[in-house]
Design an enzyme around this catalytic site. Structure first.
Site, PDB file in Angstrom:
ATOM      1  N   ASP A 123       0.847  -1.189   0.000  1.00 35.11           N
ATOM      2  CA  ASP A 123       0.000   0.000   0.000  1.00 35.11           C
ATOM      3  C   ASP A 123       0.887   1.245   0.000  1.00 35.11           C
ATOM      4  O   ASP A 123       1.780   1.366   0.838  1.00 35.11           O
ATOM      5  CB  ASP A 123      -0.914  -0.006   1.231  1.00 35.11           C
ATOM      6  CG  ASP A 123      -2.107   0.939   1.074  1.00 35.11           C
ATOM      7  OD1 ASP A 123      -2.475   1.256  -0.076  1.00 35.11           O
ATOM      8  OD2 ASP A 123      -2.659   1.368   2.102  1.00 35.11           O
ATOM      9  N   HIS A 130      -3.961  13.970   1.402  1.00 34.84           N
ATOM     10  CA  HIS A 130      -4.159  13.081   2.552  1.00 34.84           C
ATOM     11  C   HIS A 130      -2.904  13.082   3.429  1.00 34.84           C
ATOM     12  O   HIS A 130      -2.990  13.188   4.655  1.00 34.84           O
ATOM     13  CB  HIS A 130      -4.465  11.663   2.058  1.00 34.84           C
ATOM     14  CG  HIS A 130      -4.451  10.626   3.137  1.00 34.84           C
ATOM     15  ND1 HIS A 130      -5.430  10.537   4.101  1.00 34.84           N
ATOM     16  CD2 HIS A 130      -3.562   9.623   3.405  1.00 34.84           C
ATOM     17  CE1 HIS A 130      -5.149   9.514   4.917  1.00 34.84           C
ATOM     18  NE2 HIS A 130      -4.030   8.956   4.515  1.00 34.84           N
ATOM     19  N   GLU A 195     -10.687   4.022   3.983  1.00 35.48           N
ATOM     20  CA  GLU A 195      -9.791   4.817   3.139  1.00 35.48           C
ATOM     21  C   GLU A 195     -10.166   4.541   1.690  1.00 35.48           C
ATOM     22  O   GLU A 195     -10.161   3.382   1.249  1.00 35.48           O
ATOM     23  CB  GLU A 195      -8.317   4.453   3.384  1.00 35.48           C
ATOM     24  CG  GLU A 195      -7.797   4.935   4.737  1.00 35.48           C
ATOM     25  CD  GLU A 195      -6.285   4.789   4.891  1.00 35.48           C
ATOM     26  OE1 GLU A 195      -5.673   3.995   4.153  1.00 35.48           O
ATOM     27  OE2 GLU A 195      -5.725   5.497   5.764  1.00 35.48           O
ATOM     28  N   GLU A 197      -9.293   4.267  -1.921  1.00 35.56           N
ATOM     29  CA  GLU A 197      -8.064   4.081  -2.695  1.00 35.56           C
ATOM     30  C   GLU A 197      -8.401   3.398  -4.016  1.00 35.56           C
ATOM     31  O   GLU A 197      -9.489   2.846  -4.188  1.00 35.56           O
ATOM     32  CB  GLU A 197      -7.065   3.172  -1.945  1.00 35.56           C
ATOM     33  CG  GLU A 197      -6.740   3.642  -0.533  1.00 35.56           C
ATOM     34  CD  GLU A 197      -5.524   2.984   0.083  1.00 35.56           C
ATOM     35  OE1 GLU A 197      -4.739   2.340  -0.662  1.00 35.56           O
ATOM     36  OE2 GLU A 197      -5.350   3.115   1.303  1.00 35.56           O
ATOM     37  N   ASP A 229      -9.177   0.483   2.263  1.00 33.98           N
ATOM     38  CA  ASP A 229      -8.168   0.086   3.251  1.00 33.98           C
ATOM     39  C   ASP A 229      -8.696   0.453   4.641  1.00 33.98           C
ATOM     40  O   ASP A 229      -8.336   1.492   5.202  1.00 33.98           O
ATOM     41  CB  ASP A 229      -6.851   0.821   2.931  1.00 33.98           C
ATOM     42  CG  ASP A 229      -5.756   0.508   3.925  1.00 33.98           C
ATOM     43  OD1 ASP A 229      -5.834  -0.523   4.605  1.00 33.98           O
ATOM     44  OD2 ASP A 229      -4.812   1.327   4.021  1.00 33.98           O
ATOM     45  N   ARG A 233      -7.874   3.691  13.654  1.00 35.18           N
ATOM     46  CA  ARG A 233      -6.972   4.824  13.931  1.00 35.18           C
ATOM     47  C   ARG A 233      -6.387   4.793  15.331  1.00 35.18           C
ATOM     48  O   ARG A 233      -5.280   5.284  15.556  1.00 35.18           O
ATOM     49  CB  ARG A 233      -7.729   6.132  13.711  1.00 35.18           C
ATOM     50  CG  ARG A 233      -8.279   6.338  12.312  1.00 35.18           C
ATOM     51  CD  ARG A 233      -7.207   6.267  11.265  1.00 35.18           C
ATOM     52  NE  ARG A 233      -7.735   6.560   9.927  1.00 35.18           N
ATOM     53  CZ  ARG A 233      -7.029   6.357   8.813  1.00 35.18           C
ATOM     54  NH1 ARG A 233      -5.806   5.880   8.862  1.00 35.18           N
ATOM     55  NH2 ARG A 233      -7.571   6.647   7.646  1.00 35.18           N
ATOM     56  N   GLN A 236      -3.675   2.281  15.289  1.00 33.72           N
ATOM     57  CA  GLN A 236      -2.604   2.810  14.440  1.00 33.72           C
ATOM     58  C   GLN A 236      -1.754   3.827  15.196  1.00 33.72           C
ATOM     59  O   GLN A 236      -0.534   3.811  15.130  1.00 33.72           O
ATOM     60  CB  GLN A 236      -3.234   3.458  13.194  1.00 33.72           C
ATOM     61  CG  GLN A 236      -2.235   3.885  12.141  1.00 33.72           C
ATOM     62  CD  GLN A 236      -2.917   4.470  10.893  1.00 33.72           C
ATOM     63  OE1 GLN A 236      -4.147   4.593  10.835  1.00 33.72           O
ATOM     64  NE2 GLN A 236      -2.124   4.828   9.908  1.00 33.72           N
ATOM     65  N   LYS A 249      -4.336  -2.213  10.196  1.00 35.86           N
ATOM     66  CA  LYS A 249      -4.737  -2.325   8.790  1.00 35.86           C
ATOM     67  C   LYS A 249      -4.982  -3.770   8.361  1.00 35.86           C
ATOM     68  O   LYS A 249      -5.662  -3.993   7.357  1.00 35.86           O
ATOM     69  CB  LYS A 249      -3.621  -1.778   7.891  1.00 35.86           C
ATOM     70  CG  LYS A 249      -3.188  -0.346   8.187  1.00 35.86           C
ATOM     71  CD  LYS A 249      -4.070   0.618   7.466  1.00 35.86           C
ATOM     72  CE  LYS A 249      -3.445   2.014   7.443  1.00 35.86           C
ATOM     73  NZ  LYS A 249      -4.263   2.927   6.650  1.00 35.86           N
ATOM     74  N   THR A 253      -9.375  -5.742   4.130  1.00 34.81           N
ATOM     75  CA  THR A 253      -9.290  -4.785   3.017  1.00 34.81           C
ATOM     76  C   THR A 253     -10.333  -5.245   2.002  1.00 34.81           C
ATOM     77  O   THR A 253     -10.431  -6.442   1.736  1.00 34.81           O
ATOM     78  CB  THR A 253      -7.888  -4.823   2.372  1.00 34.81           C
ATOM     79  OG1 THR A 253      -6.913  -4.536   3.382  1.00 34.81           O
ATOM     80  CG2 THR A 253      -7.757  -3.823   1.241  1.00 34.81           C
ATOM     81  N   GLU A 370      -9.641  12.541   8.294  1.00 30.84           N
ATOM     82  CA  GLU A 370      -9.525  13.889   7.721  1.00 30.84           C
ATOM     83  C   GLU A 370     -10.843  14.656   7.803  1.00 30.84           C
ATOM     84  O   GLU A 370     -10.859  15.833   8.151  1.00 30.84           O
ATOM     85  CB  GLU A 370      -9.123  13.811   6.243  1.00 30.84           C
ATOM     86  CG  GLU A 370      -7.675  13.480   5.996  1.00 30.84           C
ATOM     87  CD  GLU A 370      -7.439  13.344   4.502  1.00 30.84           C
ATOM     88  OE1 GLU A 370      -7.473  14.368   3.799  1.00 30.84           O
ATOM     89  OE2 GLU A 370      -7.245  12.205   4.035  1.00 30.84           O
TER      90      GLU A 370
HETATM   91 MN    MN Z   1      -4.089   3.022   2.977  1.00 30.81          MN
END
Ligand code: MN
Length: 424
Positions: A123, A130, A195, A197, A229, A233, A236, A249, A253, A370
């Site tokens: 990834d 971002h 996320e 992507e 993804d 948080r 993380q 993560k 996915t 975000e």
């Molecule tokens: Mn990602």
């Protein structure tokens, strides 16, 4: 032998009527590849989406093997020849109609799998807005680290937990250490995020020790998918230093079922522009061709449906609208050149995630971290509900499409997943 013709022509129509509906993501100009089976006792076979049908490409005699890896290892010229044959067979007035028709099935009668077997998943982090927006939460004075504009940043993801669109996943548990806590605790994540992507699916691989030069990358890329993804948080934040994402993560996915081919995306290419005040790419990441046409215009959306909306019969809110080309600081060819420059071998079906594709403007932030400014500003939904992060039962759907004046619009098909409550 028929002379090559323009498989992108907006005038082409198909004898498969549903492929001519203006809103279908799968007109004859698209022809994306995936894998289907009629029931769980069958092996997966290669299918091509056309309108609301799936064509059994091997059954119809248009490829040598039902195995997706066989298509992935074709040369670009062979893929283009197969596209020509498919387009010719499926277009209005085709002589092949009687032979092909028995191999078409309604998509709702089939199970769609992951588009291919995925051995490895990396990834990247190419969404510069971002990177800046999330960096600003932790380093207001220096949101982008000094390497960002020189090297495509990435990490090795987990392939085993990639699942096809439509599946649920269990809210992950892990270590978290909230601000002010003395010691970490083990608990279900309460800062679960999506996320938005794109996923780059690799076709022909490279031998270990051999790099793929930037201008050869299109020979090795099969096409694009949508990729969510999912990210915890709170896990993380506590685990990411010093080696990067791990359990935050690796639990799930989600990938869309169709590979939209580089050939289908050709009309939507655009120049890759590096601002003159930025460092210019090092020679191995630079080429005239990539500057002329390395970017691809894809409009991307995120839809959120809460359990309350589902109960109210509401389809959900579009909470993000952004674009691949406007978000991406690096091109697909640069990612492939960079990934292999050290001699790392990519294999057919390997998956490269782009990273979160946030735009710069309002409504373009492509993850909740975000959107809510680190879990501080709630997102208001149309039915009066609010979200900082995802709740149990929330369904997130990624959508993508390409459109340009004078071209037939093509789409990616949904990339959907639903959060289930954590195991006790
Ligand atoms: Mn990602």
């Amino acid at each position: 032998m028929t002379a090559p013709f323009d498989t992108h022509s907006p005038d082409l129509v198909s004898w498969v009527e549903s492929a001519n509906a203006p809103e279908t993501p799968f007109p004859i100009q698209n022809l994306p590849y995936g894998r289907f089976r009629r029931d769980a006792s069958e092996p997966w076979s290669i299918g091509v989406a056309i309108g609301d049908r799936v064509l059994d490409v091997h059954g119809a005699g248009l490829c040598d093997s039902p195995e997706m890896v066989q298509w992935l290892t074709l040369t670009r010229a062979q893929r283009e020849a197969q596209r020509q044959a498919l387009s010719l067979a499926l277009r209005h007035g085709s002589d092949a109609r009687a032979k092909i028709a028995p191999w078409l099935m309604p998509v709702h009668e089939l199970e769609l799998g992951l588009p291919c077997e995925i051995h490895n998943y990396s990834d990247f982090f190419i969404g510069i807005h971002h990177a800046a927006n999330t960096g600003r939460l932790y380093r207001p004075d220096a949101p982008l680290l000094p390497n960002y504009r020189w090297v495509p940043i990435g990490y090795h993801g987990r392939a085993s937990s990639i699942q096809v669109s439509g599946r649920d996943f269990v809210r992950p548990k892990g270590q978290v250490k909230p601000a002010g806590a003395e010691v970490p605790s083990m608990q279900p994540s309460d800062r679960l995020d999506f996320e938005l992507e794109m996923g780059i699916v690799m076709g022909r691989g490279n031998a270990q020790g051999d790099a793929i030069p930037i201008d050869e990358a299109p020979e090795h890329i099969a096409g694009l998918t949508l990729l969510n993804d999912w990210s915890a948080r709170d896990l993380q934040r506590w685990e990411a230093q010093p080696l990067g994402p791990f359990l935050a993560k690796s639990f799930a996915t989600t990938l869309s079922p169709w590979i939209v081919t580089l050939e289908a995306l050709a009309p939507f290419r655009k120049p890759f522009v590096r601002a003159p005040e930025d460092p210019q790419p090092l020679p191995y990441l630079d080429s005239r061709t990539d500057r002329a046409s390395g970017a691809i215009d894809v409009t991307l959306e995120v839809w959120l449906q809460t359990p309350t909306m589902r109960a109210q019969g509401l389809g959900g809110d579009c909470i993000v609208r952004t674009g691949f080309a406007q978000a991406a600081y690096w091109t697909m060819a640069q990612l492939v050149a960079h990934h292999t420059v050290n001699g790392c071998n990519l294999m057919p079906g390997d998956l490269l995630g782009t990273g979160t594709l946030s735009g710069e403007g309002p409504g373009q932030a492509a993850c909740l971290l975000e959107i809510t400014q680190g879990g501080k500003q709630p997102l208001r939904l149309s039915n009066g509900e609010e979200r900082l992060f995802l709740h149990d039962g929330d369904t997130v759907t990624l959508r993508g499409f390409c459109e340009r004046p004078g071209r037939r619009r093509i789409g990616f098909g949904d990339c959907t997943g639903t959060v289930r409550k954590a195991r006790p």
